[in-house]
Enzyme design. Sequence first.
Site, PDB file in Angstrom:
ATOM      1  N   GLU A 165       0.095  -1.004   5.723  1.00 53.06           N
ATOM      2  CA  GLU A 165       1.102  -0.428   6.629  1.00 53.06           C
ATOM      3  C   GLU A 165       0.839   1.042   6.895  1.00 53.06           C
ATOM      4  O   GLU A 165       0.998   1.523   8.008  1.00 53.06           O
ATOM      5  CB  GLU A 165       2.504  -0.610   6.035  1.00 53.06           C
ATOM      6  N   ASP A 168       0.857  -1.194   0.000  1.00 54.97           N
ATOM      7  CA  ASP A 168       0.000   0.000   0.000  1.00 54.97           C
ATOM      8  C   ASP A 168       0.888   1.238   0.000  1.00 54.97           C
ATOM      9  O   ASP A 168       2.030   1.199   0.457  1.00 54.97           O
ATOM     10  CB  ASP A 168      -0.950   0.000   1.213  1.00 54.97           C
TER      11      ASP A 168
HETATM   12 ZN   LIG Z   1       6.517   2.053   4.509  1.00 56.92          ZN
END
Ligand SMILES: [Zn+2]
Length: 455
Positions: free
Chosen positions: A149, A86
């Site tokens: 994350e 992501d």
């Molecule tokens: Zn990162």
Amino acid sequence: MVKLDDKIEAMQDELVSAVQRLVRIKSVEDIGGGGKPYGKGVADCLAEALKMCGEMGFPTVNMDDQCGWCEYGEGDEMIAVLGHLDVVPEGEGWNYPPYEAVVSDGRIYGRGTIDDKGPVAASLIALKAIKDSGIRLNKRVRIIFGCNEETGAADMKYYLANGGEIPVMGFTPDGEYPLINGEKGIINETYEKDISDNGEYAILHIDGGVAGNVTPRYAEALIKAPKDFIPGNLPEKITVSGKDGNWLIAAEGVAVHAQHPEKGENAIGRLFLYLDTLPFEGSTKEAVSFIAGKIGMETHGERLGCDLYDEISGHTSFNMGVCSSDGKAISVKLNYRYPVTHEYEECQPLVEKAFTGNGWEQKAHQHKPKLYISEEEELVKSLMRVYREYTGDTSGPKSIGGGTYAKAIPNILAYGPIFPGDEVVEHMPNEYVSIDRLVENAKIIAAAITELVGV
Ligand SMILES: [Zn+2]
């Protein structure tokens, strides 16, 4: 590891094209989009990563589009390399299209090139180089592709909650070199106190700060005061002006990240130090005197009693990031971080007790535990040995006030991809990764894998 290095150098074009395949899929969080937990873009990017693994001959698992992984090697024990696919939104100010992964002057430009798709691709190439060299691993190496994350690591919570195997050791190339072996514990809390009990002076409104993890640059209070009110000798960076028959008190500060609040100046603390000189009454006075007297402009939680210290990570960092009031209650948002060799129990209960003892109610609480693996441990020794061998840099591992992805699953530390002195470009326009640095990362990752497995 000379043979592996040569192999990885020969795979440079393959590495660049792997980065391009991942960067060209826009994987910004879009919760539930396309029926996928973090959106269609993120799920498509995961599918592409797993497809590449398949092409390289690695078996793969997609865990409900929360995360996925590939594995190589045999054995009961598993070593993890944790990366994420992501990315944060591209924002403004790009000279290159953010999702085309254009190669220019030895760099690949695009969102996610350094954070963290480049390092993910480097990890894959490293594992492929190991496999193609015929090196047999007696532990399994699992490259995990996280999908959340940037916005809370719910992906790894899902992994752990759904039987995801816990590695015996591992690293995440989503921080910096040499190695981050300590990360402070982080507590986010909101407290609120009723201030309806007013006298001649009253707080009508307070507004200060933007986020718990940023030292407030500005704070203001609108107060009611008697006709003969004289602001008096004003301290530095405080202004008082009439506003619709009331008084607006404004305080200036200096905004910095809450992991080092001592580098900034807390505008909310400054505001309360001034408010505390005014003759408020009742619960308003109690609240104002508490914030001024127990926090003020302190940055280590000294008078709250939570100032802990160790040589490795320094003092407790204490930040009062946001304050608001509608005239009926005051609410403050705190972000504080305790040193890596200390415990939550030595810190948080003292803060909570001080607030509740003064009539504040806890409205929100979140704790991200500290992370610390000592320099005596095999994981730290091995990763440092590899880093030093490749760079000649003899500096030691670091402890930081921020939190990395390493906190998301046990037994891993943040290791690379950014070298000391490299320009910081993650989350910025024109994010890039230098191809040389990428190749260097792949070599270090390959060597670290073989070192941890014990080839
Ligand atoms: Zn990162």
